[in-house]
Design an enzyme around this catalytic site. Structure first.
Site, PDB file in Angstrom:
ATOM      1  N   GLU A 197       0.877  -1.154   0.000  1.00  0.00           N
ATOM      2  CA  GLU A 197       0.000   0.000   0.000  1.00  0.00           C
ATOM      3  C   GLU A 197       0.923   1.214   0.000  1.00  0.00           C
ATOM      4  O   GLU A 197       1.724   1.385   0.921  1.00  0.00           O
ATOM      5  CB  GLU A 197      -0.905   0.009   1.228  1.00  0.00           C
ATOM      6  CG  GLU A 197      -1.918   1.147   1.175  1.00  0.00           C
ATOM      7  CD  GLU A 197      -2.796   1.177   2.411  1.00  0.00           C
ATOM      8  OE1 GLU A 197      -4.021   1.088   2.252  1.00  0.00           O
ATOM      9  OE2 GLU A 197      -2.253   1.307   3.528  1.00  0.00           O
ATOM     10  N   ASP A 248      -4.417  10.309   8.987  1.00  0.00           N
ATOM     11  CA  ASP A 248      -3.129   9.804   9.459  1.00  0.00           C
ATOM     12  C   ASP A 248      -2.715  10.431  10.778  1.00  0.00           C
ATOM     13  O   ASP A 248      -2.986  11.605  11.054  1.00  0.00           O
ATOM     14  CB  ASP A 248      -2.046  10.064   8.402  1.00  0.00           C
ATOM     15  CG  ASP A 248      -2.247   9.232   7.157  1.00  0.00           C
ATOM     16  OD1 ASP A 248      -2.419   8.016   7.308  1.00  0.00           O
ATOM     17  OD2 ASP A 248      -2.248   9.797   6.051  1.00  0.00           O
ATOM     18  N   TYR A 256     -10.680  -2.637   3.520  1.00  0.00           N
ATOM     19  CA  TYR A 256      -9.776  -2.157   4.568  1.00  0.00           C
ATOM     20  C   TYR A 256     -10.614  -1.947   5.835  1.00  0.00           C
ATOM     21  O   TYR A 256     -11.324  -0.949   5.967  1.00  0.00           O
ATOM     22  CB  TYR A 256      -9.132  -0.844   4.128  1.00  0.00           C
ATOM     23  CG  TYR A 256      -7.958  -0.388   4.976  1.00  0.00           C
ATOM     24  CD1 TYR A 256      -7.986  -0.442   6.365  1.00  0.00           C
ATOM     25  CD2 TYR A 256      -6.819   0.133   4.381  1.00  0.00           C
ATOM     26  CE1 TYR A 256      -6.914  -0.012   7.136  1.00  0.00           C
ATOM     27  CE2 TYR A 256      -5.740   0.574   5.142  1.00  0.00           C
ATOM     28  CZ  TYR A 256      -5.797   0.503   6.514  1.00  0.00           C
ATOM     29  OH  TYR A 256      -4.741   0.935   7.274  1.00  0.00           O
TER      30      TYR A 256
END
Length: 271
Positions: free
Chosen positions: A45, A56, A171
């Site tokens: 990824e 993030d 995911y």
């Protein structure tokens, strides 16, 4: 069969590392990624540097900043993907890219460029599945697998949408919050997360967020996931060796990364 289908047909858990392209510069990034693949990564990824990476945590935010400080561009990212694809023709390559990049380039151009460079899938972490129709349509026109995130405590409606629209893999995130090795995945609840996602069918599930040690990988596989994704822990290793947008002592960095990836991959087999 697609590269993802071939991967999951092997019958063992998959270890999928996340690495930021152009971190700390394009040449070093390709060398780092190659070392990680050679150490046993089952797929990749890859991140494209962006100024506002809202999904993030601090480690990966730092990788975005380092890459951008070094002058990273989308074209550089495409060039790196192309190089990695040439080196590893059978390896599944997924992209994690923020939606502004897709909007700026235009959806059809964006997906076509990454397909032609060698990417198999694209995950846009800031596009919820309820707003995904134009992205999914453009991805499928280009032959790219669209990937969506299944949140840990998502509603039935969200999980149904994720299962219906994700190709390649789903995911699933092991906990609420942003990425980060400092916020570990917990054994409790992993089975529930995987079961909730799988109850709606769809592609194989990869667990991410807080996966930083071999026991986390074993727990993910034991919970029924097809594999695990690790990003922040790898980024933290890279960060130790970066000075002024270059790697100091690449050989030592590659040894540490190789040892780490080998141990994480071994955990998928030992499961």
């Amino acid at each position: 069969m697609s590269r993802y289908e071939q991967l999951f047909a092997k019958g063992e858990g998959a270890f999928v590392p996340f690495i930021m392209l152009s971190d700390p510069n394009p040449d070093d990034a390709v060398e780092i990624i190659s070392a990680i693949v050679e150490a046993g990564a089952d797929a990749l990824e890859l991140g494209v540097p962006f100024s506002d990476p809202v999904a993030d945590g601090p480690a990966i935010q730092g990788a975005h900043v380092r890459a951008l400080r070094g002058g990273a561009t989308v074209q550089q990212s495409l060039d790196q993907v192309r190089t990695i694809r040439e080196r590893y023709p059978d390896l599944p390559i997924g992209m994690l890219i923020y939606a502004n990049v897709a909007h700026t380039r235009g959806l059809d151009r964006f997906y076509t460029e990454f397909k032609e460079a060698g990417a198999d899938s694209v995950l846009l972490p800031d596009v919820p599945v309820r707003e995904s129709d134009p992205f999914t349509a453009a991805a499928e026109r280009a032959g790219i697998d669209p990937i969506f995130i299944a949140p840990a405590k998502a509603s039935r409606e969200v999980l149904e949408g994720v299962a219906a629209n994700s190709r390649g893999y789903i995911y699933a995130i092991s906990r609420d919050g942003v990425t980060g090795a400092e916020n570990e995945a917990t054994v409790e609840g992993l089975r529930e997360v995987v079961d909730n996602v799988q109850s709606f069918g769809g592609a194989p599930v990869l667990l991410g967020f807080g996966i930083s040690r071999p026991e986390h990988v074993r727990d993910a596989i034991a919970a029924g996931a097809a594999g695990a994704i690790t990003g922040s822990a790898i980024t933290n290793i890279i960060d130790k060796y970066v000075v002024d947008n270059r790697v100091e002592n690449m050989d030592r960095l590659k040894r540490e990364l190789s040892d780490y990836v080998s141990a994480m991959k071994q955990a998928t087999i030992a499961s």
